[in-house]
Write a protein that holds these residues in place. Structure first.
Motif, PDB file in Angstrom:
ATOM      1  N   THR A  61       0.554  -1.381   0.131  1.00 26.35           N
ATOM      2  CA  THR A  61      -0.456   0.079   0.132  1.00 26.35           C
ATOM      3  C   THR A  61       0.246   1.733  -0.214  1.00 26.35           C
ATOM      4  OG1 THR A  61      -0.053  -0.117   2.451  1.00 26.35           O
ATOM      5  CG2 THR A  61      -2.351  -0.395   1.192  1.00 26.35           C
ATOM      6  N   LYS A  62       1.881   0.746   0.425  1.00 23.64           N
ATOM      7  CA  LYS A  62       3.196   2.294  -0.306  1.00 23.64           C
ATOM      8  C   LYS A  62       3.782   2.101  -1.069  1.00 23.64           C
ATOM      9  CE  LYS A  62       3.623   2.852   4.890  1.00 23.64           C
ATOM     10  NZ  LYS A  62       2.672   3.624   5.283  1.00 23.64           N
ATOM     11  N   ILE A  63       3.205   3.131  -2.513  1.00 27.98           N
ATOM     12  CA  ILE A  63       4.795   3.555  -3.336  1.00 27.98           C
ATOM     13  C   ILE A  63       5.674   4.998  -2.632  1.00 27.98           C
ATOM     14  CG2 ILE A  63       4.726   4.018  -5.890  1.00 27.98           C
ATOM     15  CD1 ILE A  63       1.560   3.138  -5.820  1.00 27.98           C
ATOM     16  N   LEU A  64       7.112   4.012  -3.746  1.00 28.21           N
ATOM     17  CA  LEU A  64       7.735   5.402  -3.388  1.00 28.21           C
ATOM     18  C   LEU A  64       8.137   5.853  -4.133  1.00 28.21           C
ATOM     19  CD1 LEU A  64       9.938   6.831  -0.980  1.00 28.21           C
ATOM     20  CD2 LEU A  64      11.380   4.987  -1.375  1.00 28.21           C
ATOM     21  N   LEU A  65       8.203   7.048  -5.290  1.00 29.57           N
ATOM     22  CA  LEU A  65       8.554   7.097  -6.013  1.00 29.57           C
ATOM     23  C   LEU A  65       9.946   8.662  -5.812  1.00 29.57           C
ATOM     24  CD1 LEU A  65       5.122   9.011  -7.456  1.00 29.57           C
ATOM     25  CD2 LEU A  65       6.794   6.346  -8.317  1.00 29.57           C
ATOM     26  N   GLU A  66      10.661   8.248  -6.770  1.00 30.46           N
ATOM     27  CA  GLU A  66      11.752   8.910  -7.027  1.00 30.46           C
ATOM     28  C   GLU A  66      12.817   9.374  -8.218  1.00 30.46           C
ATOM     29  OE1 GLU A  66      14.964   6.631  -3.935  1.00 30.46           O
ATOM     30  OE2 GLU A  66      14.745   5.116  -5.464  1.00 30.46           O
ATOM     31  N   SER A  67      12.952  10.233  -8.424  1.00 22.28           N
ATOM     32  CA  SER A  67      13.993  10.748  -9.645  1.00 22.28           C
ATOM     33  C   SER A  67      14.247  12.311  -9.308  1.00 22.28           C
ATOM     34  CB  SER A  67      12.471  11.192 -10.461  1.00 22.28           C
ATOM     35  OG  SER A  67      13.325  11.769 -11.486  1.00 22.28           O
ATOM     36  N   ALA A  68      15.427  12.367 -10.561  1.00 18.39           N
ATOM     37  CA  ALA A  68      16.136  13.693 -10.527  1.00 18.39           C
ATOM     38  C   ALA A  68      15.509  14.813 -10.821  1.00 18.39           C
ATOM     39  CB  ALA A  68      17.291  13.326 -11.534  1.00 18.39           C
ATOM     40  N   ASP A  69      14.401  14.575 -11.746  1.00 17.88           N
ATOM     41  CA  ASP A  69      13.187  15.470 -11.950  1.00 17.88           C
ATOM     42  C   ASP A  69      12.235  15.857 -11.214  1.00 17.88           C
ATOM     43  OD1 ASP A  69      12.177  17.624 -13.620  1.00 17.88           O
ATOM     44  OD2 ASP A  69      12.663  17.008 -15.411  1.00 17.88           O
ATOM     45  N   LYS A  70      12.582  17.046 -10.515  1.00 14.90           N
ATOM     46  CA  LYS A  70      11.315  17.508  -9.247  1.00 14.90           C
ATOM     47  C   LYS A  70      10.283  17.384 -10.376  1.00 14.90           C
ATOM     48  CE  LYS A  70      10.155  20.252  -5.525  1.00 14.90           C
ATOM     49  NZ  LYS A  70      11.222  21.354  -4.778  1.00 14.90           N
TER      50      LYS A  70
END
Length: 179
Positions: free
Chosen positions: A129-138
Motif C-alpha cells: 500500500t506504499k509507493i515510493l517514487l524517485e527521480s532527479a527531475d522534480k
C-alpha cells in the motif's frame, strides 16, 4: 531585482555544470538535466557557484530571476541527491505491484489500472500500500505522482483514496438521518 536571486547557487561536489548557447546542463550521480534559460537572463557559471543576473537592468525580467534561480536550485539538488515522493493507498483491497516498468494498481475498479512509468522515474512498492517514487527531475516526479493520484483522489467521507505521505485528510460528517 529579485532578492533571492542575488545569492549564489552552490554547485555540489561531483556535479559537472556546462552553460552554452542559453542552455544549462548539469550532470551528477543521479542523472543529467538541462534547462533552457530565459533570453533576458545571464548565468555566471563558476567552479563552485552559479550566479543568476539580468542582461539588462530595465524591463520586466525580475520575476524570471527568481524562477530561474529556483529551477537551477532544483536541478542541482536533483542531480546530486534526487527527489522522493511517497504515496499511500487507503482503502479496503487497495494495493500496488510493480511489473517491470509498469505500476499495477488495484483501486476497487473492475480491472487493475496499469500505469507505465516514464524514463527518469523509478518506483518501489513496500507493504502493498506504499509507493515510493524517485527521480532527479522534480517537475516530472510531481507530474507522475499527480497522475497516479488522479486515479483515486482522496474523498472526505470515508477517507479512501491515494494520499501523499503525511497528508492530513479533513473528514466530513455524512448524512445525519434526522429530519
Amino acid at each position: 531585482m529579485s532578492r533571492i536571486a542575488k545569492r549564489p547557487i552552490p554547485v555540489a561536489s561531483g556535479v559537472q555544470v556546462q552553460y552554452q548557447d542559453g542552455t544549462l546542463t548539469a550532470k551528477g550521480a543521479k542523472g543529467e538535466l538541462s534547462l533552457q534559460v530565459h533570453p533576458q537572463i545571464e548565468l555566471d557559471v563558476q567552479k563552485e557557484a552559479i550566479l543568476v543576473q539580468p542582461k539588462e537592468t530595465e524591463g520586466k525580467v525580475t520575476p524570471m530571476l527568481g524562477t530561474t534561480y529556483a529551477l537551477i536550485r532544483n536541478i542541482m539538488q536533483g542531480v546530486s541527491a534526487g527527489f522522493q515522493k511517497e504515496l499511500n493507498l487507503v482503502g479496503v483491497g487497495y494495493r500496488a505491484a510493480l511489473n517491470g516498468n509498469r505500476l499495477e494498481l488495484n483501486l476497487g475498479f473492475s480491472h487493475p489500472v496499469q500505469y507505465p512509468l516514464p524514463s527518469g522515474v523509478t518506483a518501489t512498492v513496500t507493504a502493498n500500500t506504499k509507493i515510493l517514487l524517485e527521480s532527479a527531475d522534480k517537475q516530472l516526479l510531481g507530474q507522475v505522482s499527480a497522475e497516479i493520484r488522479r486515479f483515486r483522489p482522496p474523498e472526505p467521507y470515508k477517507g479512501k483514496g491515494i494520499l501523499f505521505a503525511g497528508e492530513n485528510l479533513r473528514r466530513k460528517a455524512g448524512k445525519s438521518g434526522k429530519k
